[in-house]
Design a protein around this motif. Sequence first.
Motif, short mmCIF file in Angstrom:
data_model
loop_
_atom_site.label_atom_id
_atom_site.label_comp_id
_atom_site.label_asym_id
_atom_site.label_seq_id
_atom_site.Cartn_x
_atom_site.Cartn_y
_atom_site.Cartn_z
N THR A 132 0.82 -1.20 0.00
CA THR A 132 0.00 0.00 0.00
C THR A 132 0.86 1.26 0.00
OG1 THR A 132 -0.14 -0.13 2.42
CG2 THR A 132 -1.95 -1.10 1.15
N ASP A 133 2.12 1.13 0.34
CA ASP A 133 3.07 2.24 0.31
C ASP A 133 3.72 2.27 -1.07
OD1 ASP A 133 5.19 4.04 0.58
OD2 ASP A 133 5.65 3.41 2.62
N GLU A 134 3.61 3.38 -1.79
CA GLU A 134 4.16 3.47 -3.14
C GLU A 134 5.69 3.39 -3.16
OE1 GLU A 134 4.16 8.39 -3.43
OE2 GLU A 134 2.78 7.20 -4.65
N LYS A 135 6.32 3.57 -2.01
CA LYS A 135 7.78 3.47 -1.96
C LYS A 135 8.26 2.03 -1.81
CE LYS A 135 8.49 8.07 0.06
NZ LYS A 135 9.05 8.81 1.21
N VAL A 136 7.33 1.10 -1.64
CA VAL A 136 7.66 -0.33 -1.49
C VAL A 136 7.30 -1.04 -2.79
CG1 VAL A 136 7.19 -2.43 -0.19
CG2 VAL A 136 7.29 -0.22 0.99
N TYR A 137 8.19 -1.88 -3.27
CA TYR A 137 7.98 -2.54 -4.56
C TYR A 137 8.65 -3.91 -4.56
CZ TYR A 137 12.68 -0.59 -5.16
OH TYR A 137 13.99 -0.24 -4.98
N PHE A 138 8.33 -4.72 -5.58
CA PHE A 138 8.91 -6.05 -5.69
C PHE A 138 10.12 -6.02 -6.63
CE2 PHE A 138 4.30 -7.15 -5.01
CZ PHE A 138 4.47 -7.56 -3.70
N THR A 139 11.12 -6.84 -6.29
CA THR A 139 12.28 -7.02 -7.16
C THR A 139 12.58 -8.51 -7.28
OG1 THR A 139 13.77 -6.75 -5.24
CG2 THR A 139 13.37 -4.81 -6.61
N ASP A 140 13.18 -8.88 -8.39
CA ASP A 140 13.60 -10.26 -8.61
C ASP A 140 15.12 -10.33 -8.61
OD1 ASP A 140 11.03 -11.36 -8.90
OD2 ASP A 140 10.94 -10.72 -10.99
N MET A 141 15.67 -11.24 -7.81
CA MET A 141 17.09 -11.51 -7.88
C MET A 141 17.27 -12.63 -8.89
SD MET A 141 19.91 -12.42 -4.91
CE MET A 141 19.54 -14.18 -4.76
N ALA A 142 17.95 -12.35 -9.98
CA ALA A 142 18.11 -13.32 -11.05
C ALA A 142 18.95 -14.51 -10.61
CB ALA A 142 18.75 -12.64 -12.26
N ASP A 143 18.84 -15.59 -11.37
CA ASP A 143 19.73 -16.73 -11.17
C ASP A 143 21.16 -16.21 -11.28
OD1 ASP A 143 19.58 -20.00 -11.47
OD2 ASP A 143 21.38 -19.13 -12.37
N THR A 144 21.96 -16.39 -10.24
CA THR A 144 23.24 -15.70 -10.22
C THR A 144 24.26 -16.43 -9.35
OG1 THR A 144 24.26 -13.53 -9.83
CG2 THR A 144 22.68 -14.28 -8.20
#
Length: 217
Positions: A132-144
């Motif tokens: 609900t906070d626009e400053k929070v978002y999802f990220t993906d850590m790639a196969d690495t």
Amino acid sequence: MACVSGILLLVLMVTAEAYVGNSSESSFCTETKECLLFDLVCKTPEYEVRHYSLTRWVSTEAESYFMEIAVTTAFRRLFKYITGANENGQKIDMTAPVLVKMQEDRKLLQSSVYTLSFLLPSAYQANAPKPTDEKVYFTDMADTMVYVRSYGGWMVSMTDRIHSSQLKKDLDRVQAAYGKDFHYAVGYDSPMKLLNRHNEVWYSVEGEPVCTSPDTP
């Protein structure tokens, strides 16, 4: 198209369950139910090379002159997300580790942006509630793959600088190629834990990993 999407979702869920797993499988994770798991590629007296599969994280950024202030601000924001500040009002279990992405070109007495990330539990890897906070978002850590240096005590600006500098020196001595734009400061323990703490520094592997000790004759 729906069939293809379903297959991709299934693959993501299988991958997540394989690498976001029970903390009993890791000696580092002592306070959470689930932990980021990895395959050990090789180990020298100075560092490890690890392989991590694709995982999803919830992230936020904070800017400050000091890492400690930025991390505190970002942590509170993400903690609100996992305790109900999401579209479903769901409470989500804390996992380990916590990642802090920091730029290599940051300088003393200059403001810098720090990105803090919480690993999403396996049940939410493929379908996490929207923040609900626009400053929070999802990220993906790639196969690495990453070069890892471990240390005890507390993860603060000074200890991170010491151990990230030492890891870079060790990698340079064996002519290893690694990402030089940023590194991750990685913490596994809550502030309440006083003994047997575990922290890490990660640099991304570029090309083939080098598994030779700098002190090898």
